[in-house]
Scaffold this motif. Structure first.
Motif, PDB file in Angstrom:
ATOM      1  N   THR A  74      45.132  41.657  27.946  1.00 17.79           N
ATOM      2  CA  THR A  74      45.613  40.369  28.419  1.00 17.79           C
ATOM      3  C   THR A  74      44.516  39.323  28.285  1.00 17.79           C
ATOM      4  N   GLY A  75      44.922  38.077  28.157  1.00 19.47           N
ATOM      5  CA  GLY A  75      43.958  36.991  28.046  1.00 19.47           C
ATOM      6  C   GLY A  75      43.396  36.572  29.388  1.00 19.47           C
ATOM      7  N   GLY A  76      44.178  36.762  30.438  1.00 16.76           N
ATOM      8  CA  GLY A  76      43.736  36.392  31.766  1.00 16.76           C
ATOM      9  C   GLY A  76      44.753  36.841  32.789  1.00 16.76           C
ATOM     10  N   ARG A  77      44.376  36.679  34.064  1.00 18.39           N
ATOM     11  CA  ARG A  77      45.333  36.995  35.115  1.00 18.39           C
ATOM     12  C   ARG A  77      45.064  36.163  36.349  1.00 18.39           C
ATOM     13  N   TYR A  78      46.160  35.867  37.046  1.00 14.51           N
ATOM     14  CA  TYR A  78      46.111  35.137  38.305  1.00 14.51           C
ATOM     15  C   TYR A  78      46.281  36.155  39.418  1.00 14.51           C
ATOM     16  N   LEU A  79      45.375  36.163  40.363  1.00 14.69           N
ATOM     17  CA  LEU A  79      45.412  37.124  41.457  1.00 14.69           C
ATOM     18  C   LEU A  79      46.149  36.499  42.640  1.00 14.69           C
ATOM     19  N   LEU A  80      47.278  37.086  43.008  1.00 13.04           N
ATOM     20  CA  LEU A  80      48.147  36.512  44.035  1.00 13.04           C
ATOM     21  C   LEU A  80      47.495  36.449  45.405  1.00 13.04           C
ATOM     22  N   ARG A  81      46.730  37.448  45.773  1.00 15.79           N
ATOM     23  CA  ARG A  81      46.172  37.493  47.130  1.00 15.79           C
ATOM     24  C   ARG A  81      44.998  36.538  47.328  1.00 15.79           C
ATOM     25  N   SER A  82      44.108  36.495  46.365  1.00 13.37           N
ATOM     26  CA  SER A  82      42.910  35.652  46.516  1.00 13.37           C
ATOM     27  C   SER A  82      43.069  34.296  45.844  1.00 13.37           C
ATOM     28  N   HIS A  83      44.087  34.128  45.012  1.00 14.75           N
ATOM     29  CA  HIS A  83      44.360  32.912  44.232  1.00 14.75           C
ATOM     30  C   HIS A  83      43.288  32.630  43.189  1.00 14.75           C
ATOM     31  N   ASP A  84      42.484  33.634  42.854  1.00 21.29           N
ATOM     32  CA  ASP A  84      41.465  33.477  41.821  1.00 21.29           C
ATOM     33  C   ASP A  84      42.082  33.704  40.444  1.00 21.29           C
ATOM     34  N   ILE A  85      41.373  33.235  39.433  1.00 20.41           N
ATOM     35  CA  ILE A  85      41.801  33.431  38.049  1.00 20.41           C
ATOM     36  C   ILE A  85      40.703  34.189  37.322  1.00 20.41           C
ATOM     37  N   GLU A  86      41.101  35.261  36.622  1.00 21.99           N
ATOM     38  CA  GLU A  86      40.167  36.031  35.805  1.00 21.99           C
ATOM     39  C   GLU A  86      40.562  35.849  34.345  1.00 21.99           C
ATOM     40  N   GLY A  91      38.198  31.551  19.990  1.00 24.83           N
ATOM     41  CA  GLY A  91      37.625  30.232  20.182  1.00 24.83           C
ATOM     42  C   GLY A  91      38.085  29.494  21.426  1.00 24.83           C
ATOM     43  N   TYR A  92      37.587  28.271  21.508  1.00 26.86           N
ATOM     44  CA  TYR A  92      37.754  27.414  22.684  1.00 26.86           C
ATOM     45  C   TYR A  92      39.212  27.022  22.914  1.00 26.86           C
ATOM     46  N   ASP A  93      39.948  26.704  21.857  1.00 25.87           N
ATOM     47  CA  ASP A  93      41.342  26.277  22.008  1.00 25.87           C
ATOM     48  C   ASP A  93      42.218  27.386  22.577  1.00 25.87           C
ATOM     49  N   ALA A  94      41.987  28.607  22.171  1.00 27.48           N
ATOM     50  CA  ALA A  94      42.744  29.738  22.716  1.00 27.48           C
ATOM     51  C   ALA A  94      42.460  29.906  24.202  1.00 27.48           C
ATOM     52  N   LEU A  95      41.194  29.715  24.588  1.00 28.89           N
ATOM     53  CA  LEU A  95      40.831  29.822  26.000  1.00 28.89           C
ATOM     54  C   LEU A  95      41.515  28.737  26.817  1.00 28.89           C
ATOM     55  N   ILE A  96      41.603  27.523  26.291  1.00 28.96           N
ATOM     56  CA  ILE A  96      42.271  26.420  26.993  1.00 28.96           C
ATOM     57  C   ILE A  96      43.737  26.772  27.239  1.00 28.96           C
ATOM     58  N   GLY A  97      44.415  27.316  26.226  1.00 32.58           N
ATOM     59  CA  GLY A  97      45.819  27.713  26.388  1.00 32.58           C
ATOM     60  C   GLY A  97      45.993  28.783  27.446  1.00 32.58           C
ATOM     61  N   ILE A  98      45.091  29.740  27.500  1.00 36.15           N
ATOM     62  CA  ILE A  98      45.157  30.808  28.500  1.00 36.15           C
ATOM     63  C   ILE A  98      44.904  30.242  29.892  1.00 36.15           C
ATOM     64  N   GLY A 119      50.749  24.907  27.480  1.00 37.02           N
ATOM     65  CA  GLY A 119      49.982  26.138  27.640  1.00 37.02           C
ATOM     66  C   GLY A 119      50.506  27.201  26.697  1.00 37.02           C
ATOM     67  N   SER A 120      49.731  28.242  26.513  1.00 36.40           N
ATOM     68  CA  SER A 120      50.155  29.303  25.601  1.00 36.40           C
ATOM     69  C   SER A 120      51.023  30.308  26.347  1.00 36.40           C
ATOM     70  N   ARG A 121      52.119  30.685  25.722  1.00 37.69           N
ATOM     71  CA  ARG A 121      53.028  31.668  26.310  1.00 37.69           C
ATOM     72  C   ARG A 121      52.431  33.068  26.193  1.00 37.69           C
ATOM     73  N   TYR A 122      51.829  33.361  25.061  1.00 37.18           N
ATOM     74  CA  TYR A 122      51.200  34.651  24.811  1.00 37.18           C
ATOM     75  C   TYR A 122      49.813  34.413  24.232  1.00 37.18           C
ATOM     76  N   CYS A 123      48.915  35.364  24.454  1.00 37.09           N
ATOM     77  CA  CYS A 123      47.602  35.259  23.824  1.00 37.09           C
ATOM     78  C   CYS A 123      47.582  36.155  22.590  1.00 37.09           C
ATOM     79  N   GLU A 124      46.661  35.870  21.712  1.00 40.10           N
ATOM     80  CA  GLU A 124      46.512  36.674  20.495  1.00 40.10           C
ATOM     81  C   GLU A 124      46.012  38.066  20.852  1.00 40.10           C
ATOM     82  N   ILE A 125      46.423  39.046  20.073  1.00 42.09           N
ATOM     83  CA  ILE A 125      45.975  40.421  20.284  1.00 42.09           C
ATOM     84  C   ILE A 125      44.596  40.571  19.652  1.00 42.09           C
ATOM     85  N   LEU A 126      43.681  41.114  20.404  1.00 49.45           N
ATOM     86  CA  LEU A 126      42.324  41.316  19.901  1.00 49.45           C
ATOM     87  C   LEU A 126      42.337  42.353  18.782  1.00 49.45           C
TER      88      LEU A 126
END
Length: 150
Positions: free
Chosen positions: A35-47, A57-64, A97-104
């Motif tokens: 996965t490109g990232g995740r939102y944590l429901l309990r702490s409201h943090d973003i990983e 690159g940077y543009d993919a990170l912005i979409g995520i 925003g990006s619906r899906y991230c690219e597969i590594l």
């Protein structure tokens, strides 16, 4: 990009695209694989997955980041924050925003066919990832006996 830069970037995108502040923590998580990232429901943090930035690159990170901020803001507003919810889909489209991230590249899975069976009557070949018990199963077309050929 270090942790402070990422935090400032997420706060800036939140203010710029959503008009709302991001008051929690954003961080990179090297353990994220599929996965490109995740939102944590309990702490409201973003990983976020740092490999997405390195590879795409940077543009993919912005979409995520925008994708995860959609989860964040909708959850805090008690609206539909899941992928299937209309609120989420509309907000994601509005902020581009990006619906899906690219597969590594190292995550691409290849299906390896290890077992092949053939019907002794109609000679239909069945390819399977898992081994089958030929005493228990028969051909789906003619109900003939199966034999392992590979």
């Amino acid at each position: 990009m270090d942790r402070e830069e990422l935090q400032r970037l997420v706060e800036h995108i939140s203010e710029e695209s959503f008009g709302l502040p991001f008051k929690h923590e954003a961080r990179f998580n090297n353990r994220l694989r599929t996965t490109g990232g995740r939102y944590l429901l309990r702490s409201h943090d973003i990983e976020l997955n740092p490999k997405q930035l390195e590879v795409f690159g940077y543009d993919a990170l912005i979409g995520i980041i925008k994708h995860e901020l959609c989860h964040y803001h909708l959850h805090l507003q008690n609206k539909g924050y899941r992928h299937r919810d209309r609120d989420f889909k509309e907000l994601l489209a509005a902020v581009d925003g990006s619906r899906y991230c690219e597969i590594l590249p190292d995550m691409k899975r290849t299906v390896k066919v290890e077992h092949q069976y053939q019907c002794s009557d109609c000679e239909t070949v069945y390819r399977r990832k898992r081994r089958m018990d030929t005493n228990r199963y028969v051909c789906g077309k003619c109900r003939g006996k199966l034999k392992k050929i590979k």
